[in-house]
Scaffold this active site. Structure first.
Site, PDB file in Angstrom:
ATOM      1  N   GLN A  78      35.739  17.814 -35.722  1.00 10.65           N
ATOM      2  CA  GLN A  78      35.588  16.972 -34.535  1.00 10.65           C
ATOM      3  C   GLN A  78      34.747  15.744 -34.854  1.00 10.65           C
ATOM      4  O   GLN A  78      33.524  15.765 -34.763  1.00 10.65           O
ATOM      5  CB  GLN A  78      34.964  17.759 -33.384  1.00 10.65           C
ATOM      6  CG  GLN A  78      34.999  16.966 -32.112  1.00 10.65           C
ATOM      7  CD  GLN A  78      34.657  17.778 -30.888  1.00 10.65           C
ATOM      8  OE1 GLN A  78      34.440  18.975 -30.948  1.00 10.65           O
ATOM      9  NE2 GLN A  78      34.603  17.118 -29.759  1.00 10.65           N
ATOM     10  N   PHE A  79      35.418  14.656 -35.220  1.00  8.51           N
ATOM     11  CA  PHE A  79      34.721  13.427 -35.581  1.00  8.51           C
ATOM     12  C   PHE A  79      33.956  12.833 -34.410  1.00  8.51           C
ATOM     13  O   PHE A  79      32.986  12.090 -34.601  1.00  8.51           O
ATOM     14  CB  PHE A  79      35.693  12.393 -36.176  1.00  8.51           C
ATOM     15  CG  PHE A  79      36.552  11.684 -35.178  1.00  8.51           C
ATOM     16  CD1 PHE A  79      36.165  10.455 -34.669  1.00  8.51           C
ATOM     17  CD2 PHE A  79      37.744  12.238 -34.744  1.00  8.51           C
ATOM     18  CE1 PHE A  79      36.958   9.785 -33.752  1.00  8.51           C
ATOM     19  CE2 PHE A  79      38.541  11.583 -33.827  1.00  8.51           C
ATOM     20  CZ  PHE A  79      38.147  10.354 -33.328  1.00  8.51           C
ATOM     21  N   THR A  80      34.331  13.164 -33.183  1.00  6.71           N
ATOM     22  CA  THR A  80      33.674  12.571 -32.017  1.00  6.71           C
ATOM     23  C   THR A  80      32.226  13.039 -31.853  1.00  6.71           C
ATOM     24  O   THR A  80      31.495  12.477 -31.041  1.00  6.71           O
ATOM     25  CB  THR A  80      34.464  12.850 -30.724  1.00  6.71           C
ATOM     26  OG1 THR A  80      34.564  14.260 -30.533  1.00  6.71           O
ATOM     27  CG2 THR A  80      35.847  12.213 -30.790  1.00  6.71           C
TER      28      THR A  80
END
Length: 152
Positions: A78-80
């Site tokens: 999850q890059f966010t």
């Protein structure tokens, strides 16, 4: 490296409305990677996560780890987690690692959990649009961050 860890009764991940992976009792781990993260960070974070005593014992005290209860790990990239929303209303993801590097460390983290920590692991598909659903028990949610091989 950042991880949002949730104690779950179950967790499932769908891609294109099809079941891709699932676990029963265990931990859902949302994993974010930044530019400066290393394999040392991945190892330190994985070791800490599987030792976290966040499952209840016979006295209803959080005293057991995921390994103690025979639980599984559902690890989702999850890059966010590296969103920066300080300026304006649209988050910037400049602090997230480039996809190639992030995927390399994500895969290393997964492999380390499976191979060295002997965990049953389910994953997402890096870069895919995923739908994750889960039942958080407690609810228990822990956020960990690792930098230079040290848990912050």
């Amino acid at each position: 490296m950042k991880a949002v860890i949730q104690r779950v009764r179950n967790s499932k991940l769908e891609i294109d409305s099809k079941l891709y992976s699932k676990i029963d009792n265990g931990l859902l781990i949302l994993l974010g990677v930044t530019h400066t993260d290393t394999k040392e960070d991945a190892i330190a974070l994985a070791e800490k996560i599987v030792k976290l005593r966040i499952f209840e014992d016979e006295n209803e005290k959080m005293n057991l780890s995921v390994t103690d209860v025979g639980g599984s790990l559902h690890i989702v990239s999850q890059f966010t987690l590296y969103a920066d929303s300080h300026h304006g209303n649209r988050p910037s993801f400049i602090n997230a690692a480039k996809p190639e590097y992030a995927n390399e460390l994500y895969e290393f983290f997964v492999d380390y959990c499976e191979t060295y920590l002997k965990m049953n692991v389910a994953t997402g598909s890096f870069g895919a649009m995923m739908h994750v659903s889960y039942i958080n028990v407690g609810p228990v949610t822990i956020i960990l961050e690792c930098e230079n091989g040290k848990i912050l």
